[in-house]
Design a protein around this motif. Structure first.
Motif, PDB file in Angstrom:
ATOM      1  N   ARG A  73       0.823  -1.202   0.000  1.00  0.00           N
ATOM      2  CA  ARG A  73       0.000   0.000   0.000  1.00  0.00           C
ATOM      3  C   ARG A  73       0.862   1.259   0.000  1.00  0.00           C
ATOM      4  O   ARG A  73       0.581   2.220  -0.713  1.00  0.00           O
ATOM      5  CB  ARG A  73      -0.910   0.007   1.230  1.00  0.00           C
ATOM      6  N   LYS A  74       1.950   1.251   0.788  1.00  0.00           N
ATOM      7  CA  LYS A  74       2.850   2.400   0.827  1.00  0.00           C
ATOM      8  C   LYS A  74       3.527   2.598  -0.519  1.00  0.00           C
ATOM      9  O   LYS A  74       3.704   3.734  -0.976  1.00  0.00           O
ATOM     10  CB  LYS A  74       3.908   2.201   1.919  1.00  0.00           C
ATOM     11  N   ASP A  77       1.062   4.104  -2.786  1.00  0.00           N
ATOM     12  CA  ASP A  77       0.898   5.524  -2.438  1.00  0.00           C
ATOM     13  C   ASP A  77       2.017   6.366  -3.038  1.00  0.00           C
ATOM     14  O   ASP A  77       1.778   7.486  -3.519  1.00  0.00           O
ATOM     15  CB  ASP A  77       0.887   5.698  -0.907  1.00  0.00           C
ATOM     16  N   LYS A  81       1.622   9.258  -5.718  1.00  0.00           N
ATOM     17  CA  LYS A  81       2.139  10.577  -5.390  1.00  0.00           C
ATOM     18  C   LYS A  81       3.022  11.112  -6.508  1.00  0.00           C
ATOM     19  O   LYS A  81       2.920  12.289  -6.903  1.00  0.00           O
ATOM     20  CB  LYS A  81       2.925  10.524  -4.079  1.00  0.00           C
TER      21      LYS A  81
END
Length: 250
Positions: A73-74, A77, A81
């Protein structure tokens, strides 16, 4: 065990004991932290939840610590971004030269004009047109024309201040906004750029010159011109400069 195998929990997870001690000192039933660690499966990021367990009489009976692997998930992200940053970059920036695009340049000019009226600060703009670009494109190709543009713009970037704005208004047309500058100040900057380009042409054997025509307009405090009128006035001065160079070439 999935991520670490057989380990000395007291040694490898000393940080966890410290986090647990901090949690116990808080008057909170639940706290969530993030922690990135090296594991046998590489670097992993976990969402770690500390939760106090109470019995029916609300007495403390222990703490449950939950680890949730949020590495993917990071990573997603971060990808999202970067994609968002890229979209924002192209929304405000001319991709070839890296300077502001037309929309951004006009927006900044509008803000500077409003700011000038509030504090009566000097403001000058320079409308710049690259000389001979069409002929270079037709003779040597558009790739060579792009090289010419970028070399001139790089010299502009090196010569202006951080608070100045360079904006690409059209294919070979650029606008420079000089907050806090009188016309004489902006003229000195443009002349420095011209000297740099002349030195470059003396030292290199390109079959053309790196030059531009320009018009500088200082805006007075009682200026009532619209943004388009301001640019047109500077454009007119640029055209006069171009005609003068054709009449009296070096």
């Amino acid at each position: 065990m999935k991520y670490y195998g057989n380990i000395n929990t007291e040694k490898e997870f000393d940080w966890l004991n410290r986090e647990l001690d901090k949690f116990m000192d808080l008057n909170e039933k639940e706290v969530i932290i993030e922690k990135t660690m090296e594991t046998k499966k590489g670097q992993k990021t976990f969402m770690i939840k500390f939760r106090k367990m109470l019995d029916v009489s609300e007495k403390y009976r222990g703490t449950v610590i939950l680890f949730n692997d949020i590495t993917e998930r990071k990573e997603m992200d971060q990808i999202l971004k970067k994609q968002q940053e890229k979209l924002e970059y192209y929304a405000f920036t001319d991709p070839m030269t890296g300077v502001s695009n037309r929309r951004t340049g006009l927006m900044i000019l509008k803000q500077e004009l409003l700011f000038k009226h509030r504090i009566d600060a000097p403001l000058s703009i320079c409308f710049l047109d690259i000389d001979g670009l069409k002929k270079i494109n037709d003779t040597y190709g558009h790739e060579e024309g792009d090289i010419l543009i970028n070399l001139i713009i790089e010299n502009l970037k090196e010569s202006v201040r951080e608070i100045d704005t360079i904006s690409r208004i059209g294919g070979d047309e650029f606008l420079i906004i000089f907050p806090g500058c009188f016309e004489s100040d902006a003229e000195k900057v443009i002349q420095r750029i011209n000297y740099k380009l002349e030195d470059y042409d003396k030292k290199n054997e390109k079959p053309y010159q790196h030059a531009f025509s320009y018009g500088i307009l200082e805006l007075c405090v009682d200026n009532k011109l619209s943004i388009n009128a301001v640019i047109n006035a500077a454009d007119k001065k640029m055209y006069q400069n171009k005609m003068q160079k054709m009449i009296n070439p070096k």
